[in-house]
Design a protein around this motif. Sequence first.
Motif, PDB file in Angstrom:
ATOM      1  N   HIS A 145       0.878  -1.175   0.000  1.00  0.00           N
ATOM      2  CA  HIS A 145       0.000   0.000   0.000  1.00  0.00           C
ATOM      3  C   HIS A 145       0.915   1.224   0.000  1.00  0.00           C
ATOM      4  O   HIS A 145       2.138   1.108   0.147  1.00  0.00           O
ATOM      5  CB  HIS A 145      -0.876   0.035   1.252  1.00  0.00           C
ATOM      6  N   CYS A 190      -4.723   5.727  -0.155  1.00  0.00           N
ATOM      7  CA  CYS A 190      -3.719   4.759  -0.573  1.00  0.00           C
ATOM      8  C   CYS A 190      -3.301   5.139  -1.988  1.00  0.00           C
ATOM      9  O   CYS A 190      -4.142   5.343  -2.859  1.00  0.00           O
ATOM     10  CB  CYS A 190      -4.300   3.352  -0.542  1.00  0.00           C
ATOM     11  N   GLU A 242      -1.110   3.328  -3.953  1.00  0.00           N
ATOM     12  CA  GLU A 242      -0.508   2.210  -4.695  1.00  0.00           C
ATOM     13  C   GLU A 242      -1.619   1.194  -4.931  1.00  0.00           C
ATOM     14  O   GLU A 242      -2.286   0.791  -3.970  1.00  0.00           O
ATOM     15  CB  GLU A 242       0.608   1.588  -3.837  1.00  0.00           C
ATOM     16  N   TYR A 243      -1.818   0.770  -6.169  1.00  0.00           N
ATOM     17  CA  TYR A 243      -2.916  -0.161  -6.444  1.00  0.00           C
ATOM     18  C   TYR A 243      -2.737  -1.435  -5.616  1.00  0.00           C
ATOM     19  O   TYR A 243      -1.681  -2.064  -5.662  1.00  0.00           O
ATOM     20  CB  TYR A 243      -2.982  -0.505  -7.936  1.00  0.00           C
ATOM     21  N   CYS A 244      -3.793  -1.789  -4.846  1.00  0.00           N
ATOM     22  CA  CYS A 244      -3.644  -2.897  -3.898  1.00  0.00           C
ATOM     23  C   CYS A 244      -4.815  -3.873  -3.971  1.00  0.00           C
ATOM     24  O   CYS A 244      -5.076  -4.592  -3.022  1.00  0.00           O
ATOM     25  CB  CYS A 244      -3.493  -2.333  -2.483  1.00  0.00           C
ATOM     26  N   HIS A 263      -9.080  -0.718  -3.908  1.00  0.00           N
ATOM     27  CA  HIS A 263      -7.990   0.245  -3.672  1.00  0.00           C
ATOM     28  C   HIS A 263      -8.502   1.690  -3.627  1.00  0.00           C
ATOM     29  O   HIS A 263      -8.117   2.475  -2.758  1.00  0.00           O
ATOM     30  CB  HIS A 263      -6.933   0.081  -4.765  1.00  0.00           C
ATOM     31  N   MET A 303      -9.909   3.077  -0.243  1.00  0.00           N
ATOM     32  CA  MET A 303      -9.040   2.957   0.930  1.00  0.00           C
ATOM     33  C   MET A 303      -8.528   4.355   1.289  1.00  0.00           C
ATOM     34  O   MET A 303      -7.413   4.735   0.942  1.00  0.00           O
ATOM     35  CB  MET A 303      -7.885   2.000   0.610  1.00  0.00           C
TER      36      MET A 303
HETATM   37 CU1  CUA Z   1      -4.034   0.077  -0.368  1.00  0.00          CU
HETATM   38 CU2  CUA Z   1      -4.181   0.816  -2.613  1.00  0.00          CU
END
Ligand code: CUA
Length: 349
Positions: free
Chosen positions: A182, A217, A219-221, A225, A228
Amino acid sequence: MRTILVEVVKPVRRLTNLAASFSAHCSPWIGLIIIIHAAGCDGAQSALEPAGRSAEKIARLFWWMAIGAGVIWTAMVGLALYATLVSPRPKSRPASLQIIVGGAVVPTVVLSFLLAYGLAMMPDMLAPAPEGSLKIAVTGEQWWWRVRYESSTGEPIVLANEIRLPVDEPVEFQLESADVIHSFWIPSLGGKVDMIPGRQTRLKLEPTRAGVFRGACAEYCGGSHALMTFVVVVSSKRDFEVWLEQQRAPAKTPIEPMAMLGEKVFFKSGCGACHAVRGTAAKGVIGPDLTHVGGRMSLGAGTLPNDAENFVRWLTQTQTIKPEVHMPSFNMLSQGDLRALATYLDALE
Ligand code: CUA
């Protein structure tokens, strides 16, 4: 003499016609594009409206970069227009000199200045927070934030999806991940730092004005995502300490009949297996700590405003509101039990 005048006027007229045609066809679209982009320049999640020491430096760097890019763009477009409209016979001109100056010298000078300016900022931004600074551990989980205030006098204070900070005080975030990568980012306060499984990363921030900001967030998670996010409230040191003391306390025992019924539904439905409510038998650690969930500003990590109505929506449509989240939708409960459960949770302030 007349021939020379005509030769001078011709390219100027061509340029004027081109500009008029461009303006007539494109200006409504350019206006719309500028308005759409400018709308993102303020608000609770804008790096261009800084509210922290690091964010101020980043915003200043952005404006210098925008000016640098503008200088290079203007030089390139000027040369292109000159080459196509004013001097369409490159063989008779020293074209190589223009390419060297416009294509190599100007960009190298501008980019070298920007590189030196940007690098000079790094040591201060990467330096650790001074000894005795407030320390907050944040763990990124799919798709929410576990927040822990370290305490020198007792148990750490655990909450979720909301961070409160005192103004003009440095704070050190200790960042971890429980599953995938993340990235922790509060654009109004500073830069972002990745949260990497099995490793601890750190970020020093120092808010410079009070306000409510939004973190996300970066960063692709996985599936949710984009859902978040978290709330950051910056207040005076006194207000912050009052809030922290209130967070330290165990959950209030419900006294309203509806909330008392809701507490029974909470335990009967097994909510305590995943969630903790300090001061009760609920000690689950899989999901967010709910000790003071009713006092938070949002539900589902910034997905819904926090009120009893939205607790019912969140409980029954969890998988629709936040696809793939680990919590199942609790639509097997009766309407009466749902209302009672929502009242109980909303009263946990
Ligand atoms: Cu955690 Cu994107």
